[in-house]
Motif scaffolding. Structure first.
Motif, PDB file in Angstrom:
ATOM      1  N   UNK A  46     -12.781  -7.742 -23.349  1.00  0.00           N
ATOM      2  CA  UNK A  46     -12.600  -9.188 -23.199  1.00  0.00           C
ATOM      3  C   UNK A  46     -11.555  -9.496 -22.133  1.00  0.00           C
ATOM      4  N   UNK A  47     -11.745 -10.654 -21.472  1.00  0.00           N
ATOM      5  CA  UNK A  47     -10.928 -11.000 -20.321  1.00  0.00           C
ATOM      6  C   UNK A  47     -10.553 -12.476 -20.352  1.00  0.00           C
ATOM      7  N   UNK A  48      -9.512 -12.799 -19.595  1.00  0.00           N
ATOM      8  CA  UNK A  48      -9.210 -14.169 -19.204  1.00  0.00           C
ATOM      9  C   UNK A  48      -8.718 -14.111 -17.760  1.00  0.00           C
ATOM     10  N   UNK A  49      -8.688 -15.248 -17.076  1.00  0.00           N
ATOM     11  CA  UNK A  49      -8.166 -15.214 -15.714  1.00  0.00           C
ATOM     12  C   UNK A  49      -6.651 -15.013 -15.752  1.00  0.00           C
ATOM     13  N   UNK A  50      -6.099 -14.525 -14.670  1.00  0.00           N
ATOM     14  CA  UNK A  50      -4.648 -14.363 -14.602  1.00  0.00           C
ATOM     15  C   UNK A  50      -3.946 -15.721 -14.688  1.00  0.00           C
ATOM     16  N   UNK A  51      -4.569 -16.758 -14.103  1.00  0.00           N
ATOM     17  CA  UNK A  51      -3.971 -18.091 -14.219  1.00  0.00           C
ATOM     18  C   UNK A  51      -3.983 -18.554 -15.671  1.00  0.00           C
ATOM     19  N   UNK A  52      -5.066 -18.271 -16.399  1.00  0.00           N
ATOM     20  CA  UNK A  52      -5.122 -18.627 -17.819  1.00  0.00           C
ATOM     21  C   UNK A  52      -4.047 -17.879 -18.602  1.00  0.00           C
ATOM     22  N   UNK A  53      -3.819 -16.626 -18.253  1.00  0.00           N
ATOM     23  CA  UNK A  53      -2.783 -15.844 -18.932  1.00  0.00           C
ATOM     24  C   UNK A  53      -1.404 -16.490 -18.746  1.00  0.00           C
ATOM     25  N   UNK A  54      -1.125 -16.953 -17.534  1.00  0.00           N
ATOM     26  CA  UNK A  54       0.156 -17.617 -17.280  1.00  0.00           C
ATOM     27  C   UNK A  54       0.259 -18.927 -18.061  1.00  0.00           C
ATOM     28  N   UNK A  55      -0.838 -19.678 -18.125  1.00  0.00           N
ATOM     29  CA  UNK A  55      -0.846 -20.927 -18.880  1.00  0.00           C
ATOM     30  C   UNK A  55      -0.622 -20.674 -20.367  1.00  0.00           C
ATOM     31  N   UNK A  56      -1.265 -19.630 -20.911  1.00  0.00           N
ATOM     32  CA  UNK A  56      -1.108 -19.326 -22.334  1.00  0.00           C
ATOM     33  C   UNK A  56       0.319 -18.876 -22.641  1.00  0.00           C
ATOM     34  N   UNK A  57       0.926 -18.147 -21.739  1.00  0.00           N
ATOM     35  CA  UNK A  57       2.317 -17.734 -21.936  1.00  0.00           C
ATOM     36  C   UNK A  57       3.223 -18.954 -22.066  1.00  0.00           C
ATOM     37  N   UNK A  58       3.027 -19.938 -21.190  1.00  0.00           N
ATOM     38  CA  UNK A  58       3.848 -21.149 -21.262  1.00  0.00           C
ATOM     39  C   UNK A  58       3.508 -21.969 -22.508  1.00  0.00           C
ATOM     40  N   UNK A  59       2.224 -22.063 -22.830  1.00  0.00           N
ATOM     41  CA  UNK A  59       1.820 -22.811 -24.017  1.00  0.00           C
ATOM     42  C   UNK A  59       2.425 -22.223 -25.288  1.00  0.00           C
ATOM     43  N   UNK A  60       2.486 -20.900 -25.371  1.00  0.00           N
ATOM     44  CA  UNK A  60       3.056 -20.244 -26.541  1.00  0.00           C
ATOM     45  C   UNK A  60       4.540 -20.535 -26.692  1.00  0.00           C
ATOM     46  N   UNK A  61       5.223 -20.751 -25.568  1.00  0.00           N
ATOM     47  CA  UNK A  61       6.638 -21.118 -25.615  1.00  0.00           C
ATOM     48  C   UNK A  61       6.840 -22.583 -26.029  1.00  0.00           C
ATOM     49  N   UNK A  62       5.892 -23.428 -25.672  1.00  0.00           N
ATOM     50  CA  UNK A  62       6.058 -24.874 -25.826  1.00  0.00           C
ATOM     51  C   UNK A  62       5.524 -25.427 -27.145  1.00  0.00           C
ATOM     52  N   UNK A  63       4.605 -24.688 -27.782  1.00  0.00           N
ATOM     53  CA  UNK A  63       3.923 -25.186 -28.978  1.00  0.00           C
ATOM     54  C   UNK A  63       3.824 -24.083 -30.028  1.00  0.00           C
ATOM     55  N   UNK A  64       3.261 -24.439 -31.164  1.00  0.00           N
ATOM     56  CA  UNK A  64       2.922 -23.451 -32.180  1.00  0.00           C
ATOM     57  C   UNK A  64       1.465 -23.078 -31.959  1.00  0.00           C
ATOM     58  N   UNK A  65       1.237 -22.027 -31.210  1.00  0.00           N
ATOM     59  CA  UNK A  65      -0.117 -21.602 -30.856  1.00  0.00           C
ATOM     60  C   UNK A  65      -0.670 -20.693 -31.952  1.00  0.00           C
ATOM     61  N   UNK A  66      -1.846 -21.061 -32.485  1.00  0.00           N
ATOM     62  CA  UNK A  66      -2.451 -20.332 -33.601  1.00  0.00           C
ATOM     63  C   UNK A  66      -3.864 -19.886 -33.214  1.00  0.00           C
ATOM     64  N   UNK A  67      -4.071 -18.614 -32.872  1.00  0.00           N
ATOM     65  CA  UNK A  67      -5.434 -18.120 -32.676  1.00  0.00           C
ATOM     66  C   UNK A  67      -6.246 -18.344 -33.949  1.00  0.00           C
ATOM     67  N   UNK A  68      -7.453 -18.881 -33.806  1.00  0.00           N
ATOM     68  CA  UNK A  68      -8.249 -19.296 -34.960  1.00  0.00           C
ATOM     69  C   UNK A  68      -9.667 -18.773 -34.766  1.00  0.00           C
TER      70      UNK A  68
END
Length: 282
Positions: free
Chosen positions: A58-80
């Motif tokens: 499984x993959x995501x774009x590198x830009x998506x990876x950077x966005x998810x890193x910031x989102x995880x810092x800013x919110x309560x991110x819950x994989x569902x």
């Protein structure tokens, strides 16, 4: 300026924004699902986030990876996810490790990687009281299917079951009959790609997300998903998104608070993360 774990802890304690997102074909993509329609030289750089049996899966774009890193810092991110705990734990998402995750379509809430026993016990109690047992559903499937069109019978976490099928060989009328039979017994049936899922009606992602919102005092709940098993999750959120592909897109499923994205494939995963961050920032 706080970053990483400190910022994540602050988000959790100050009426956090809870972001509950499906994974497969929403944030992460197999090679077959990437939908890279551009010339090869313009394709985005990809990050592998899952390996299975020593092969990238499984993959995501590198830009998506950077966005998810910031989102995880800013919110309560819950994989569902509908994935089992074992399948989920193969994934290595970028950013801080999620405090919570929802697996088995809501059957398990993981807290720091460990299943919450009280939640799981409450799920089992509800299934026992409202649905026919899993063994009865499996017996029906064994009696009404054969190897000409069914490749695998699978049971997930002793909670639900699914078939891997040759979709072109699916007997006419079988799915409708199974859906009617299962519905009378408190189960729901859905066809997603090459899989036929049979899931107890009370086993939902939305129930687990509501429980986490209650525990954390979330001020806002955001959600995304692509499949029929994500519909209840999207309905339960304050704001929701779905990509331009998947079972929900194929059926033109919508809701008043749902934004439908034009993007398909891995580009949709990147855009969903942008939308999450913008909505969380207000």
């Amino acid at each position: 300026m706080q970053t990483g774990t400190a910022a994540q802890d602050q988000a959790r304690t100050a009426a956090p924004v809870l972001v509950a997102s499906d994974l497969d074909r929403t944030l992460i993509y197999s090679s077959a699902a990437l939908a890279l329609g551009m010339p090869d030289a313009l394709a985005p750089r990809l990050l592998c986030v899952e390996v299975h049996e020593s092969k990238p899966l499984s993959y995501m774009t590198e830009d998506a990876a950077a966005l998810l890193t910031r989102l995880s810092d800013e919110t309560l991110f819950v994989p569902t996810t509908t994935r089992t705990r074992k399948q989920y734990q193969r994934i290595r998402l970028p950013g801080a490790a999620p405090k919570y995750a929802i697996c088995a379509n809501g059957g398990h809430i993981l807290v720091d990687g460990v299943s919450d026993r009280d939640w799981h016990a409450s799920v089992l109690d509800r299934l026992a009281g409202e649905c026919a047992p899993l063994a009865e559903v499996r017996a029906y499937l064994s009696a009404t299917t054969d190897q000409t069109w069914v490749r695998k019978h699978r049971v997930a976490e002793d909670l639900f079951t699914y078939l891997v099928i040759e979709r072109d060989l699916l007997p006419e009328g079988w799915l409708e009959l199974f859906g009617h039979w299962a519905g009378e017994r408190g189960w729901t049936v859905s066809l997603q790609g090459r899989k036929v899922y049979a899931v107890p009606k009370p086993l939902t992602k939305s129930a687990a997300v509501r429980e986490l919102a209650r525990r954390t005092g979330a001020a806002l709940t955001l959600a995304a998903g692509d499949s029929l098993l994500d519909a209840d999750l999207l309905l339960a959120a304050d704001r929701a998104w779905r990509p331009g592909h998947g079972e929900l897109a194929d059926s033109d499923w919508t809701a008043p608070h749902l934004d439908v994205l034009a993007e398909r494939g891995v580009a949709a995963g990147e855009e969903i993360l942008r939308r999450f961050r913008a909505a969380a920032a207000g």
